[in-house]
Design an enzyme around this catalytic site. Structure first.
Site, PDB file in Angstrom:
ATOM      1  N   ARG A 165     -13.532  -8.732   0.620  1.00 20.82           N
ATOM      2  CA  ARG A 165     -12.099  -8.474   0.470  1.00 20.82           C
ATOM      3  C   ARG A 165     -11.321  -9.745   0.801  1.00 20.82           C
ATOM      4  O   ARG A 165     -10.350 -10.102   0.122  1.00 20.82           O
ATOM      5  CB  ARG A 165     -11.640  -7.342   1.411  1.00 20.82           C
TER       6      ARG A 165
ATOM      7  N   CYS B 148     -16.341   1.729  -0.115  1.00 16.91           N
ATOM      8  CA  CYS B 148     -15.179   0.890   0.202  1.00 16.91           C
ATOM      9  C   CYS B 148     -14.847   0.923   1.693  1.00 16.91           C
ATOM     10  O   CYS B 148     -14.181   0.023   2.188  1.00 16.91           O
ATOM     11  CB  CYS B 148     -13.981   1.324  -0.625  1.00 16.91           C
TER      12      CYS B 148
ATOM     13  N   HIS C   6      -7.087   1.052  -6.760  1.00 20.57           N
ATOM     14  CA  HIS C   6      -7.350   0.143  -5.634  1.00 20.57           C
ATOM     15  C   HIS C   6      -7.999  -1.146  -6.185  1.00 20.57           C
ATOM     16  O   HIS C   6      -9.180  -1.411  -5.966  1.00 20.57           O
ATOM     17  CB  HIS C   6      -8.255   0.831  -4.611  1.00 20.57           C
TER      18      HIS C   6
ATOM     19  N   ARG D 204       0.878  -1.178   0.000  1.00 24.25           N
ATOM     20  CA  ARG D 204       0.000   0.000   0.000  1.00 24.25           C
ATOM     21  C   ARG D 204       0.907   1.217   0.000  1.00 24.25           C
ATOM     22  O   ARG D 204       1.682   1.418   0.944  1.00 24.25           O
ATOM     23  CB  ARG D 204      -0.912  -0.007   1.221  1.00 24.25           C
TER      24      ARG D 204
ATOM     25  N   ASP E 245     -17.099   7.373  -1.969  1.00 27.29           N
ATOM     26  CA  ASP E 245     -15.853   7.216  -1.205  1.00 27.29           C
ATOM     27  C   ASP E 245     -15.582   8.555  -0.514  1.00 27.29           C
ATOM     28  O   ASP E 245     -16.200   9.579  -0.852  1.00 27.29           O
ATOM     29  CB  ASP E 245     -14.713   6.855  -2.183  1.00 27.29           C
TER      30      ASP E 245
ATOM     31  N   GLN F  78      -9.951  -3.868  -3.908  1.00 29.15           N
ATOM     32  CA  GLN F  78     -11.275  -3.441  -3.473  1.00 29.15           C
ATOM     33  C   GLN F  78     -12.300  -3.708  -4.571  1.00 29.15           C
ATOM     34  O   GLN F  78     -13.382  -4.237  -4.311  1.00 29.15           O
ATOM     35  CB  GLN F  78     -11.251  -1.939  -3.121  1.00 29.15           C
TER      36      GLN F  78
HETATM   37  N1  NVA Z   1      -9.793   6.897  -1.664  1.00 28.54           N
HETATM   38  C1  NVA Z   1      -9.530   6.327  -0.357  1.00 28.54           C
HETATM   39  C2  NVA Z   1      -9.784   4.851  -0.360  1.00 28.54           C
HETATM   40  C3  NVA Z   1      -9.593   4.176   0.966  1.00 28.54           C
HETATM   41  C4  NVA Z   1      -9.835   2.702   0.909  1.00 28.54           C
HETATM   42  C5  NVA Z   1      -8.097   6.633   0.047  1.00 28.54           C
HETATM   43  O1  NVA Z   1      -7.200   6.490  -0.785  1.00 28.54           O
HETATM   44  O2  NVA Z   1      -7.885   7.018   1.188  1.00 28.54           O
HETATM   45  N1   CP Z   2     -11.310  -0.229   1.852  1.00 29.94           N
HETATM   46  C1   CP Z   2     -10.061  -0.309   2.333  1.00 29.94           C
HETATM   47  O1   CP Z   2      -9.097  -0.556   1.605  1.00 29.94           O
HETATM   48  O2   CP Z   2      -9.955  -0.139   3.679  1.00 29.94           O
HETATM   49  P1   CP Z   2      -8.608   0.039   4.516  1.00 29.94           P
HETATM   50  O3   CP Z   2      -8.022   1.365   4.108  1.00 29.94           O
HETATM   51  O4   CP Z   2      -9.041   0.008   5.952  1.00 29.94           O
HETATM   52  O5   CP Z   2      -7.668  -1.086   4.190  1.00 29.94           O
END
Ligand code: NVA
Ligand code: CP
Length: 307
Positions: free
Chosen positions: A291, A263, A128, A101, A223, A131
């Site tokens: 997931r 998500c 992502h 990540r 989101d 997801q």
């Molecule tokens: N757009 C959000 C998704 C989190 C799962 C982020 O990148 O924080």
């Molecule tokens: N939806 C998602 O990826 O959640 P987290 O950021 O908690 O992993």
């Protein structure tokens, strides 16, 4: 099948179908897969926080007979200048797969280029894909089919919007993105999604009118307005995203049997009204559960014994 899982757009519609079929089997018969990654280790690099991604990958690899190794921002040497290339080459000598990540999408691309083991994108600023694989599984479970359905995303043209554009297009869906001015999805991603949709019978609609995007939708998705790393823009974005909350009026524009998806993590009263996310059309916790199953399918295909 590609060796890595960096972007849904690296896959053919048939390869996505294979992942979804396997994810369904994994969910139905978890015991049948409990030794598939016996003795394998998944390194999990996290440059950002996580609940779902961390816990579902760590639990998932354990359920497949392997183990996950959490490597948070302070645990390894990336923040002290060790390169992505060296990190990838070193990890490849110890582990059987890397989930990462990151902020810059190029970091997962570089990890994959230098690693000798599969690399899985656990979220980048651009995409992502894990997801959205789980989301496709959820939509199919709830609605019974994907092709021809309308998947509407309301909000920021961010990593979620981008992966929904790719995933929906690959599944032959109509993807509509309703975004405030100045927060459009990346035009290159939109063009690529349109190319995919042209081959699958899907369609792409991008508009600044959220009501138009929501019209006749089978799935309404949103989101957060400020993603991880954009915390300083939060107050400004609250103003700029006015009118883009998914509330009951917005859901009323969708088809009667439409589902609401997010998500997570969610901010009630910002991108979504509490009555919607906590209401009968919401499937957000099924998404979160999937997931686990979808990512087990990815690990089985990329790291497993018999696949
Ligand atoms: N757009 C959000 C998704 C989190 C799962 C982020 O990148 O924080
Ligand atoms: N939806 C998602 O990826 O959640 P987290 O950021 O908690 O992993």
């Amino acid at each position: 099948m590609p060796r890595d899982f960096l972007s849904l757009a690296d896959h053919s519609p048939e390869q996505i179908r294979a992942y979804l079929d396997l994810a369904r089997q994994v969910k139905l018969h978890p015991q049948g897969f409990r030794d598939v990654c016996r003795g394998r280790t998944l390194a999990m690099i996290f440059q950002k926080p996580s609940l779902r991604t961390r816990v579902s990958f760590e639990t998932g690899i354990y359920q497949l007979g392997g183990q996950g190794l959490y490597l948070g921002p302070k645990d390894i040497q990336l923040h002290r200048g060790e390169t992505i290339a060296d990190t990838a080459r070193v990890l490849s000598r110890y582990v059987d797969g890397i989930m990462a990540r990151v902020f810059a999408h190029q970091d997962v691309v570089d990890l994959a280029a230098y690693a000798d083991v599969p690399v899985i994108n656990g979220l980048s600023d651009l995409l992502h894909p894990c997801q959205v694989l789980a989301d496709l599984q959820t939509i199919e479970e709830k609605l019974g089919s994907l092709a021809g359905r309308k998947w509407t995303y309301i909000g920021d043209g961010n990593n979620m919007a981008h992966s929904i554009l790719f995933g929906g297009a690959l599944a032959g869906m109509t993807v509509a993105v309703g975004h405030p001015r100045g927060y459009a999805p990346d035009p290159e991603i939109v063009t690529r999604a349109r190319d995919i949709a042209a081959r699958t019978g899907g369609a792409i609609q991008v508009t600044e009118d959220p009501g138009l995007a929501a019209q006749e939708a089978d799935v309404v998705y949103t989101d957060v307005w400020a993603s991880m790393g954009q915390e300083a823009e939060h107050a400004e974005r609250l103003k700029r995203f006015e009118g883009f909350q998914v509330d009951e009026a917005m859901m009323g524009r969708a088809r009667p049997g439409a589902i609401f998806m997010h998500c997570l993590p969610a901010h009630r009263g910002e991108e979504v009204a509490a009555e919607v996310i906590d209401g009968p059309q919401s499937v957000v916790f099924d998404q979160a559960e999937n997931r686990l199953h979808a990512q087990k399918a990815v690990m089985i295909k990329l790291m497993g014994d018999r696949w």
